[in-house]
Design a protein around this motif. Structure first.
Motif, PDB file in Angstrom:
ATOM      1  N   PHE A 160       0.811  -1.222   0.000  1.00 15.18           N
ATOM      2  CA  PHE A 160       0.000   0.000   0.000  1.00 15.18           C
ATOM      3  C   PHE A 160       0.851   1.282   0.000  1.00 15.18           C
ATOM      4  O   PHE A 160       0.303   2.373   0.112  1.00 15.18           O
ATOM      5  N   SER A 161       2.172   1.134  -0.141  1.00 15.90           N
ATOM      6  CA  SER A 161       3.012   2.324  -0.182  1.00 15.90           C
ATOM      7  C   SER A 161       3.717   2.491  -1.517  1.00 15.90           C
ATOM      8  O   SER A 161       3.949   3.610  -1.969  1.00 15.90           O
ATOM      9  N   ASN A 162       4.045   1.377  -2.185  1.00 23.34           N
ATOM     10  CA  ASN A 162       4.742   1.445  -3.471  1.00 23.34           C
ATOM     11  C   ASN A 162       4.375   0.197  -4.274  1.00 23.34           C
ATOM     12  O   ASN A 162       5.029  -0.841  -4.173  1.00 23.34           O
ATOM     13  N   GLY A 163       3.298   0.302  -5.056  1.00 20.87           N
ATOM     14  CA  GLY A 163       2.778  -0.861  -5.777  1.00 20.87           C
ATOM     15  C   GLY A 163       3.775  -1.468  -6.740  1.00 20.87           C
ATOM     16  O   GLY A 163       3.887  -2.698  -6.848  1.00 20.87           O
ATOM     17  N   LYS A 164       4.528  -0.622  -7.488  1.00 26.18           N
ATOM     18  CA  LYS A 164       5.489  -1.138  -8.472  1.00 26.18           C
ATOM     19  C   LYS A 164       6.621  -1.910  -7.789  1.00 26.18           C
ATOM     20  O   LYS A 164       7.041  -2.966  -8.263  1.00 26.18           O
ATOM     21  N   LEU A 165       7.119  -1.363  -6.670  1.00 25.87           N
ATOM     22  CA  LEU A 165       8.196  -2.037  -5.950  1.00 25.87           C
ATOM     23  C   LEU A 165       7.684  -3.349  -5.347  1.00 25.87           C
ATOM     24  O   LEU A 165       8.378  -4.371  -5.366  1.00 25.87           O
ATOM     25  N   SER A 166       6.450  -3.334  -4.854  1.00 24.64           N
ATOM     26  CA  SER A 166       5.854  -4.555  -4.319  1.00 24.64           C
ATOM     27  C   SER A 166       5.770  -5.630  -5.390  1.00 24.64           C
ATOM     28  O   SER A 166       6.085  -6.797  -5.150  1.00 24.64           O
ATOM     29  N   ALA A 167       5.340  -5.246  -6.601  1.00 24.42           N
ATOM     30  CA  ALA A 167       5.223  -6.199  -7.710  1.00 24.42           C
ATOM     31  C   ALA A 167       6.595  -6.754  -8.101  1.00 24.42           C
ATOM     32  O   ALA A 167       6.727  -7.949  -8.410  1.00 24.42           O
ATOM     33  N   ARG A 168       7.623  -5.914  -8.055  1.00 27.17           N
ATOM     34  CA  ARG A 168       8.976  -6.371  -8.425  1.00 27.17           C
ATOM     35  C   ARG A 168       9.493  -7.427  -7.444  1.00 27.17           C
ATOM     36  O   ARG A 168      10.020  -8.467  -7.845  1.00 27.17           O
ATOM     37  N   PHE A 224      -1.747  -8.245  -6.711  1.00 23.58           N
ATOM     38  CA  PHE A 224      -2.622  -7.903  -7.835  1.00 23.58           C
ATOM     39  C   PHE A 224      -4.009  -7.496  -7.348  1.00 23.58           C
ATOM     40  O   PHE A 224      -4.641  -6.602  -7.916  1.00 23.58           O
ATOM     41  N   THR A 225      -4.510  -8.145  -6.295  1.00 21.45           N
ATOM     42  CA  THR A 225      -5.824  -7.785  -5.751  1.00 21.45           C
ATOM     43  C   THR A 225      -5.807  -6.355  -5.224  1.00 21.45           C
ATOM     44  O   THR A 225      -6.752  -5.589  -5.446  1.00 21.45           O
ATOM     45  N   HIS A 275      -6.338   4.678  -2.961  1.00 19.19           N
ATOM     46  CA  HIS A 275      -6.243   3.877  -4.189  1.00 19.19           C
ATOM     47  C   HIS A 275      -5.057   4.311  -5.048  1.00 19.19           C
ATOM     48  O   HIS A 275      -4.398   3.485  -5.675  1.00 19.19           O
ATOM     49  N   GLN A 276      -4.792   5.628  -5.086  1.00 22.56           N
ATOM     50  CA  GLN A 276      -3.638   6.111  -5.859  1.00 22.56           C
ATOM     51  C   GLN A 276      -2.337   5.568  -5.279  1.00 22.56           C
ATOM     52  O   GLN A 276      -1.426   5.178  -6.022  1.00 22.56           O
ATOM     53  N   LYS A 277      -2.269   5.500  -3.968  1.00 20.50           N
ATOM     54  CA  LYS A 277      -1.048   5.036  -3.315  1.00 20.50           C
ATOM     55  C   LYS A 277      -0.746   3.579  -3.640  1.00 20.50           C
ATOM     56  O   LYS A 277       0.403   3.189  -3.855  1.00 20.50           O
ATOM     57  N   SER A 278      -1.814   2.766  -3.691  1.00 24.84           N
ATOM     58  CA  SER A 278      -1.629   1.340  -4.008  1.00 24.84           C
ATOM     59  C   SER A 278      -1.821   1.045  -5.491  1.00 24.84           C
ATOM     60  O   SER A 278      -1.799  -0.110  -5.894  1.00 24.84           O
TER      61      SER A 278
END
Length: 682
Positions: free
Chosen positions: A66-74, A103-104, A283-286
């Protein structure tokens, strides 16, 4: 309500790095996640075992959700690569579940579904019942968010069954909660409240602090849908307070959006805007695009109520574009409905009708008779399993009681050895009991047979009326809409022909549906009588070609290669329906410019008849269930044609009743061939 298990690395790391594990374990008591992230990143720089790195990566992915979606995905992707390299089901499950959760959180439910299914495959290999129950729940949650409520109900009830068998309280209450959510979406509010309140009571009993705000949110949503806005608002505020206390950010954004919706219907637009802005920031943050799209639709509704139609139109169209990109069909339906209402208020009845048609088409697709039939079957299965479980418990108690009786009887035998008179008395008493038990068992067998027969007839009736109630509604609604527009003078004379053609197609589909349903019902009730006679197969094929060419809109060439001397011995009405259904299916799944061929050749005392197309073909797993009457299968054709799943079942039963066999061959992408045999006329 999704479950994510990411317990830290103590169990698998202790024997390698005791000191490191003790340090890592201490992080669970730290209040600041940033310190935790920093130390985990430093740990990744060390040369550790791959299994330790997988747990570190999944932990980092979860902390950044919930703080950095792209980094979480990586981090999630790196964990998956490493887990697949290690090829250990335990770590694959951990990596897949983390990716699905990621992804959810961003609203990409289709990708989440893929990884939840992979997690389920590995948990099945591990035979971990509790984790399997969790996977079933997560898959159901993905289907719920995609609007596939029939599939969601199936997986939630499967999760409930497995969780109860494993005596897993947490997963039982979560599954109970999610079953209630499905009933809520289907408008069965009493059923929904029953399940949601049971779930919340279990959360309170077992100190499940996160479960309580989830239940409050869903119960409040039921109150909102019943237009009890003040009560709903109070309960939403309680749920918001608890979600913030437990730091459930995804739930917090959902509740904020719903609170804004309550203020919209209460015409308090300033408060609605403030709550929408708060939810939008989360929502923007995540990077949750679906959540942002839902808020845009809500803002559009508020602007429309303020009669700011142009700005409202811009918001709703933006929401629709995001919904289409995410395949969020429920949100897409809401957008089309809102656009129809907007253009109606703006006075453009033609555009309003166009969006209304798209709304009805997508709604009919999503809430099709196939989905409702499947939901009905799953609901009956779920209730039957519950009854079976209760019956099994009663039987266990009965067995226990019988064992106790046997023990007592054995004691009496010893006593009876000392007293001849007592022995005779007890023996006769035992004889009488056995006779009574036999009579009771016989009576029970008769009652079970009657119950099964009544259940079968009831299922036939329910299936019949559920399909009729849905498919008759579509053409009637279309006709009502057209008549309303005619009454308002919104349809030009030159447009009348186009609307008439569309109604004709809908009513032709409905007529075919009713014919199949009536024949199917007669079959189920053994009321259909066949009269075998000589029939000209060539002529029957030719008549059906002329009929189908007249009503189908696609440019498909249909060839009758059946010899003129092809004379069979069968019931003409049922064989006519078989040939028509097979030809209709071939046309349905063949693209414009395709070819459908009907052939027949002699095979001993039989005619072998085939209907071949060069259409889209059939997947192997679907090919295996085409003729299964316990689970009718249907899908839309190349021109979005609808079906009921009864046609091929009727074909199978009619061919077999005429002394023949039926089967299919297909290769995906190259077409299909359906074969059946008929006795030759002497």
């Amino acid at each position: 309500m999704r479950i994510l298990e990411n317990n830290f690395y103590i169990k698998y790391v202790k024997k390698f790095f005791c000191a490191f594990v003790l340090l890592a374990f201490s992080f669970s008591t730290l209040a600041q996640d940033q310190k935790r992230i920093s130390v985990i990143q430093d740990s990744l720089k060390l040369t550790l075992a791959d299994t330790i790195d997988i747990r570190l990566l999944t932990e980092l992915s979860t902390l950044h959700t919930f703080s950095n979606g792209k980094l979480s995905a990586r981090y999630s992707e790196e964990a998956i690569k490493l887990a697949e390299k290690v090829d250990d089901p335990k770590f694959k499950v951990l990596a897949y579940q983390t990716a699905a959760h990621n992804f959810t959180s961003s609203g990409n439910y289709s990708s989440a579904l893929r990884y939840d299914n992979l997690a389920l495959e590995n948990d099945i290999a591990l035979r971990d019942s509790s984790s399997i129950a969790m996977d079933y729940n997560n898959i159901g949650d993905d289907y719920y968010d995609l609007g596939e409520y029939d599939d969601a109900f199936f997986y939630f009830t499967q999760s409930l069954r497995v969780a109860k068998e494993a005596d897993d309280t947490l997963r039982t209450l979560v599954a109970m909660h999610n079953v209630g959510r499905v009933f809520k979406e289907l408008g069965q509010y009493d059923q929904a409240l029953s399940h949601l309140k049971k779930s919340m009571k279990m959360s309170e009993q077992f100190n499940d602090k996160e479960g309580i705000p989830y239940s409050l949110n869903e119960i409040a949503d039921v109150l909102f849908r019943r237009q009890k806005y003040d009560s709903a608002l109070m309960m939403f505020m309680d749920a918001l307070t608890l979600s913030r206390k437990e730091k459930i950010f995804l739930l917090e954004s959902v509740i904020l959006t719903k609170i804004a919706g309550v203020h919209v219907v209460k015409n308090d637009f300033s408060k609605a805007k403030a709550y929408y802005d708060s939810a939008y920031a989360i929502h923007q943050k995540s990077e949750n695009k679906l959540g942002m799209a839902e808020i845009e639709l809500g803002r559009g509704d508020a602007l429309m109520r303020e009669k700011n139609f142009d700005d409202a139109l811009q918001k709703v169209e933006a929401s629709l574009a995001l919904a289409k990109s995410l395949n969020a069909r429920v949100l897409e339906i809401k957008c089309y409905n809102q656009l129809s209402a907007l253009w109606e208020l703006k006075g453009d009845h033609s555009r309003a009708l166009s969006y209304y048609k798209q709304f009805k088409l997508l709604e009919d697709t999503l809430f099709s008779q196939d989905m409702q039939g499947k939901l009905l079957r799953d609901q009956v299965r779920f209730e039957t399993e519950a009854r079976d479980t209760q019956s099994a418990r009663e039987q266990a108690r009965l067995v226990d009681a019988l064992k106790k009786q046997q023990f007592v009887r054995n004691i009496l035998v010893v006593v009876m050895a000392l007293s001849g008179i007592l022995l005779i008395t007890v023996y006769r008493s035992g004889q009488r009991r056995r006779k009574i038990n036999m009579l009771l068992l016989q009576h029970q067998d008769e009652m079970e047979k009657r119950s099964e027969e009544l259940e079968r007839l009831n299922q036939v009736k329910d299936k019949f009326f559920s399909i009729i109630s849905h498919d008759l509604r579509s053409p009637i609604n279309a006709l009502a809409g057209l008549l309303d527009l005619l009454d308002k003078g919104a349809v030009k004379p030159e447009e009348m022909h186009l609307h008439t053609q569309e109604l004709k197609v809908r009513f032709n589909h409905t007529r075919t549906l009713l014919n199949n349903l009536l024949d199917w019902t007669l079959l189920q009730m053994d009321k259909l009588n066949l009269q075998a006679a000589k029939i000209n197969i060539h002529r029957i094929v030719e008549e059906n070609i002329q009929l189908l060419i007249a009503v189908q809109a696609k440019n498909i060439k249909v060839l009758n290669n059946v010899p003129a001397n092809a004379i069979g011995f069968a019931d003409s009405n049922t064989i006519n329906l078989v040939i028509r259904n097979l030809m209709t299916n071939a046309i349905k799944f063949t693209n414009d410019g395709g070819v459908v061929k009907i052939d027949a050749e002699e095979r001993g005392h039989e005619w072998l008849i085939s209907v071949k197309d060069n259409g889209v073909g059939i997947k192997p797993e679907v090919l295996n269930i085409l003729f299964d009457k316990t689970a009718p299968y249907t899908t839309r054709g190349t021109a979005n044609e609808k079906g009921t799943g009864l046609g091929l079942i009727l074909c199978k039963e009619f061919v077999e009743k005429n002394g023949g066999k039926i089967w299919a061959e297909s290769a995906e992408g190259t077409g299909s061939t359906f074969w059946f045999t008929l006795p030759k006329a002497n």
